[in-house]
Design a protein around this motif. Structure first.
Motif, PDB file in Angstrom:
ATOM      1  N   ALA A 191     -35.618   5.723   2.993  1.00 28.53           N
ATOM      2  CA  ALA A 191     -36.285   6.748   3.798  1.00 28.53           C
ATOM      3  C   ALA A 191     -35.289   7.441   4.726  1.00 28.53           C
ATOM      4  N   LEU A 192     -34.411   6.664   5.350  1.00 26.07           N
ATOM      5  CA  LEU A 192     -33.401   7.259   6.230  1.00 26.07           C
ATOM      6  C   LEU A 192     -32.478   8.185   5.456  1.00 26.07           C
ATOM      7  N   LEU A 193     -32.109   7.802   4.242  1.00 28.10           N
ATOM      8  CA  LEU A 193     -31.255   8.665   3.439  1.00 28.10           C
ATOM      9  C   LEU A 193     -31.926  10.001   3.157  1.00 28.10           C
ATOM     10  N   CYS A 194     -33.243   9.987   2.991  1.00 25.15           N
ATOM     11  CA  CYS A 194     -33.970  11.248   2.785  1.00 25.15           C
ATOM     12  C   CYS A 194     -33.875  12.137   4.020  1.00 25.15           C
ATOM     13  N   TYR A 195     -34.060  11.560   5.189  1.00 24.99           N
ATOM     14  CA  TYR A 195     -33.950  12.346   6.425  1.00 24.99           C
ATOM     15  C   TYR A 195     -32.518  12.822   6.643  1.00 24.99           C
ATOM     16  N   LEU A 196     -31.566  11.921   6.459  1.00 27.26           N
ATOM     17  CA  LEU A 196     -30.178  12.286   6.674  1.00 27.26           C
ATOM     18  C   LEU A 196     -29.705  13.287   5.631  1.00 27.26           C
ATOM     19  N   GLY A 197     -30.324  13.264   4.458  1.00 35.00           N
ATOM     20  CA  GLY A 197     -29.962  14.214   3.411  1.00 35.00           C
ATOM     21  C   GLY A 197     -30.214  15.645   3.811  1.00 35.00           C
ATOM     22  N   ARG A 198     -31.062  15.845   4.814  1.00 32.51           N
ATOM     23  CA  ARG A 198     -31.270  17.198   5.338  1.00 32.51           C
ATOM     24  C   ARG A 198     -30.829  17.276   6.795  1.00 32.51           C
ATOM     25  N   CYS A 199     -29.936  16.390   7.169  1.00 34.31           N
ATOM     26  CA  CYS A 199     -29.315  16.398   8.497  1.00 34.31           C
ATOM     27  C   CYS A 199     -30.325  16.171   9.611  1.00 34.31           C
ATOM     28  N   GLU A 200     -31.355  15.401   9.332  1.00 35.38           N
ATOM     29  CA  GLU A 200     -32.317  15.034  10.367  1.00 35.38           C
ATOM     30  C   GLU A 200     -31.807  13.748  11.025  1.00 35.38           C
ATOM     31  N   THR A 201     -31.214  13.886  12.182  1.00 39.08           N
ATOM     32  CA  THR A 201     -30.589  12.786  12.896  1.00 39.08           C
ATOM     33  C   THR A 201     -31.470  12.358  14.066  1.00 39.08           C
ATOM     34  N   PRO A 202     -31.039  11.380  14.873  1.00 42.03           N
ATOM     35  CA  PRO A 202     -31.833  11.023  16.054  1.00 42.03           C
ATOM     36  C   PRO A 202     -32.071  12.181  17.015  1.00 42.03           C
ATOM     37  N   ASP A 203     -31.304  13.256  16.919  1.00 46.24           N
ATOM     38  CA  ASP A 203     -31.519  14.426  17.772  1.00 46.24           C
ATOM     39  C   ASP A 203     -32.534  15.396  17.194  1.00 46.24           C
TER      40      ASP A 203
ATOM     41  N   MET B 159     -25.407   7.690   8.453  1.00 47.06           N
ATOM     42  CA  MET B 159     -25.789   7.948   9.843  1.00 47.06           C
ATOM     43  C   MET B 159     -24.562   7.958  10.729  1.00 47.06           C
ATOM     44  N   TYR B 160     -23.635   7.059  10.476  1.00 44.54           N
ATOM     45  CA  TYR B 160     -22.426   7.045  11.297  1.00 44.54           C
ATOM     46  C   TYR B 160     -21.631   8.341  11.114  1.00 44.54           C
ATOM     47  N   ALA B 161     -21.562   8.827   9.895  1.00 44.18           N
ATOM     48  CA  ALA B 161     -20.822  10.063   9.624  1.00 44.18           C
ATOM     49  C   ALA B 161     -21.454  11.256  10.332  1.00 44.18           C
ATOM     50  N   LEU B 162     -22.778  11.245  10.442  1.00 43.81           N
ATOM     51  CA  LEU B 162     -23.487  12.362  11.070  1.00 43.81           C
ATOM     52  C   LEU B 162     -23.699  12.163  12.570  1.00 43.81           C
ATOM     53  N   ALA B 163     -23.507  10.943  13.060  1.00 44.29           N
ATOM     54  CA  ALA B 163     -23.825  10.641  14.460  1.00 44.29           C
ATOM     55  C   ALA B 163     -22.988  11.454  15.423  1.00 44.29           C
ATOM     56  N   ARG B 164     -21.790  11.838  15.013  1.00 45.18           N
ATOM     57  CA  ARG B 164     -20.920  12.600  15.908  1.00 45.18           C
ATOM     58  C   ARG B 164     -21.488  13.993  16.204  1.00 45.18           C
ATOM     59  N   LEU B 165     -22.484  14.418  15.418  1.00 40.64           N
ATOM     60  CA  LEU B 165     -23.122  15.700  15.696  1.00 40.64           C
ATOM     61  C   LEU B 165     -24.046  15.628  16.895  1.00 40.64           C
TER      62      LEU B 165
ATOM     63  N   SER C  80     -26.112  13.726  20.418  1.00 39.26           N
ATOM     64  CA  SER C  80     -25.830  13.317  21.795  1.00 39.26           C
ATOM     65  C   SER C  80     -26.399  11.944  22.117  1.00 39.26           C
ATOM     66  N   LYS C  81     -27.069  11.313  21.137  1.00 37.61           N
ATOM     67  CA  LYS C  81     -27.698  10.027  21.393  1.00 37.61           C
ATOM     68  C   LYS C  81     -26.799   8.881  20.930  1.00 37.61           C
ATOM     69  N   SER C  82     -26.693   7.881  21.752  1.00 38.56           N
ATOM     70  CA  SER C  82     -25.893   6.704  21.424  1.00 38.56           C
ATOM     71  C   SER C  82     -26.738   5.705  20.649  1.00 38.56           C
ATOM     72  N   MET C  83     -26.129   5.092  19.632  1.00 41.27           N
ATOM     73  CA  MET C  83     -26.824   4.087  18.833  1.00 41.27           C
ATOM     74  C   MET C  83     -26.021   2.787  18.911  1.00 41.27           C
ATOM     75  N   PRO C  84     -26.189   2.009  19.976  1.00 41.42           N
ATOM     76  CA  PRO C  84     -25.404   0.781  20.150  1.00 41.42           C
ATOM     77  C   PRO C  84     -25.591  -0.178  18.980  1.00 41.42           C
ATOM     78  N   GLY C  85     -24.496  -0.701  18.491  1.00 42.38           N
ATOM     79  CA  GLY C  85     -24.541  -1.685  17.421  1.00 42.38           C
ATOM     80  C   GLY C  85     -24.508  -1.098  16.032  1.00 42.38           C
ATOM     81  N   MET C  86     -24.632   0.211  15.903  1.00 44.11           N
ATOM     82  CA  MET C  86     -24.699   0.799  14.563  1.00 44.11           C
ATOM     83  C   MET C  86     -23.366   0.673  13.835  1.00 44.11           C
ATOM     84  N   ARG C  87     -22.289   1.013  14.513  1.00 42.09           N
ATOM     85  CA  ARG C  87     -20.986   0.930  13.857  1.00 42.09           C
ATOM     86  C   ARG C  87     -20.688  -0.513  13.470  1.00 42.09           C
ATOM     87  N   GLU C  88     -20.969  -1.439  14.353  1.00 43.54           N
ATOM     88  CA  GLU C  88     -20.693  -2.841  14.062  1.00 43.54           C
ATOM     89  C   GLU C  88     -21.504  -3.311  12.852  1.00 43.54           C
TER      90      GLU C  88
END
Length: 527
Positions: A220-232, A282-288, A290-298
């Motif tokens: 499901a997340l891949l579907c959202y990210l596939g259209r650049c729908e991020t936490p923002d 998500m990590y690749a798109l997260a730099r776009l 302004s929201k921090s996602m603690p623990g995601m990279r780890e």
């Protein structure tokens, strides 16, 4: 002290006030006075105002400039108004958002502006109503605004965003990619309806599905990210955020850090691969954002490290993956047995890791071993998988799985294997065109769609004309897809979430990735 004499109140009956004109004497006879005169004057004014209002020429009917379909002049006015509205929204919503520079990496036949643009301009431009241009900033900001390349041009991308993913983050670019690759505007509408449906099916804990939740959540997340729908994202940001947090917590609950709710089951390998893949995107798109996602990279780095650790280093399956649980009791992670279906999701996670440019120990050697495994699984017919059709993992089901890995990870160095694989698939599709009611094998279609898209040219044209009408015609009005009839049990998608995500990801193929290998350009990982 003397005071002025008191003046008695005036009494018109006692004071001498004889009328001096004929009009005044007549007015007095009929009982007229100052109060009556006041009433008469007000009445006259009201009558006069009414005459002005009702005799005024009718005003032209208000035009809704946000609605297309009228004259060319109306459409032009609509564009202008949308740009103004988009600019106002952009200024209001991005006042405190970090800015990033739009950059052009190489010369292009299509000119791109080199200027500063706010991040949210790259958010999805399609709103939940399914209307093009009704997203965060509408078509005005994402495709028509002052910081865009405009319609019909390759839109801007953030320098920090991997070029492989850049086309998905501008509605103008998405629509242009659809146009270039034989898609239709209905594809974006179908994706929008699907994302809205998925939003309504998310569990309270942030997951999707009833079973294999890490896999379903990752898809499901891949579907959202596939259209650049991020936490923002203004429409789906909360859903994406909750889904990511669910996966992060799932890794913490597992004693080894695997992203699965059931490590002991055979589905664990699938779950971990899919979930890691989603976190990587998500990590690749997260730099776009302004929201921090603690623990995601780890969680992502740990997920990739485990995939590398569980890759077979010996046996016929060297370079591939098997179910994680086969030899855990013996203290070993690998088995020597290669499972092409499991391998498909692991290499997609590695592809995401390569896109992030993170320094992960052993990543490139693992990718090279995987490509060798996939190429070594190719039959003399060009298919990938067993040449016996009555076996579960045969080349008619899995050639797309193997071929996509060679295309996207092989850096263009395996052209012979790709050519043979495409020949096999082309002959297969010509003999058995995709049909929702007879061979709706969505698992196979998911990989085949991407493999044909990566091949491009006449191969893609042939396949696109086959698969796209099937997906568009079988979506329900609520955004979900009907269950088709598969002729391979392992390729069935009876689970509604699984079916939904596989269909959505196929419709996003036009812009989700750039082609990894082009005849005139290096691999996408070298850009």
């Amino acid at each position: 002290m003397s005071h002025p004499p008191l003046t008695p109140a005036r009494n018109d009956d006692t004071l001498e006030s004889k009328p001096r004109t004929a009009f005044a004497r007549a007015w007095t006879r009929i009982g007229g006075g100052s109060l009556a005169l006041s009433f008469a004057m007000h009445a006259g004014l009201i009558i006069l105002a009414g005459l002005i209002v009702f005799t005024r020429p009718p005003q032209p009917r208000s035009i809704d400039f946000l609605t297309y379909g009228g004259s060319a002049q109306g459409a032009k006015a609509s564009d202008a108004l949308q740009r103004q509205v988009a600019q106002r929204k952009q200024r209001a919503l991005t006042r405190h958002v970090p800015r990033a520079r739009i950059a052009v990496n190489r010369p292009s036949a299509l000119a791109l502006p080199d200027e500063v643009a706010p991040m949210p301009e790259l958010a999805g431009g399609i709103g939940p109503g399914g209307k093009l241009g009704s997203g965060l900033f509408g078509e005005g900001a994402a495709g028509m605004g002052p910081h865009s390349a405009g319609p019909g041009r390759s839109g801007p991308f953030i320098a920090a965003l991997p070029r492989l993913l850049s086309a998905r983050c501008s509605s103008a670019d998405r629509l242009e990619k659809l146009r270039q690759s034989g898609g239709r505007p209905e594809c974006e509408i179908a994706v929008t309806k699907s994302l809205a449906w998925l939003k309504s099916k998310q569990n309270p804990d942030g997951s999707w599905g009833r079973a294999n939740k890490c896999a379903m959540t990752g898809l499901a997340l891949l579907c959202y990210l596939g259209r650049c729908e991020t936490p923002d994202s203004p429409f789906y940001g909360d859903n994406v955020t909750k889904g990511i947090l669910y996966l992060i917590e799932a890794g913490k609950r597992n004693e080894w850090g695997f992203l699965t709710g059931d490590f002991k089951g055979s589905a664990g390998a699938y779950e971990h691969g899919i979930a890691t893949y989603a976190l990587g995107e998500m990590y690749a798109l997260a730099r776009l954002g302004s929201k921090s996602m603690p623990g995601m990279r780890e969680a992502f780095e740990q997920g990739v490290a485990l995939i590398i650790q569980t890759q077979n280093s010996e046996g016929k399956g060297r370079g591939g993956w098997d179910y994680y649980t086969r030899n855990v009791s013996e203290g070993r992670w690998t088995t020597g047995r290669g499972d092409l279906s499991v391998t498909g999701w692991q290499y997609q996670a590695l592809k995401a890791a390569a896109t992030t440019k993170l320094k992960i120990a052993g990543l490139q050697p693992a990718i090279d071993r995987c490509v060798n495994y996939l190429e070594g699984s190719q039959t003399k017919d060009g298919g990938i998988g067993s040449s016996q059709r009555d076996q579960a993992y045969n080349q008619w089901i899995l050639t797309g799985t193997g071929l996509l890995g060679i295309q996207t990870l092989g850096k263009g160095a395996h052209k012979s294997a790709v050519a043979k694989g495409m020949k096999f698939l082309r002959q297969f599709i010509a003999a058995e065109p995709p049909d929702w009611n007879t061979n709706c094998n969505l698992y196979s279609w998911y990989y085949q769609t991407q493999a044909f898209f990566q091949a491009g040219g006449e191969d893609w044209k042939l396949y696109n004309e086959q698969f796209l009408p099937q997906l568009l015609a079988n979506q329900n009005t609520d955004g979900s897809w009907k269950q088709g009839r598969a002729n391979w049990p392992l390729a069935d998608a009876a689970d509604p979430i699984y079916r939904q995500t596989l269909c959505t990801l196929q419709l996003e193929v036009y812009y989700r990735y750039l082609k990894a290998v082009d005849a005139h350009e290096p691999s996408a990982f070298d850009r």
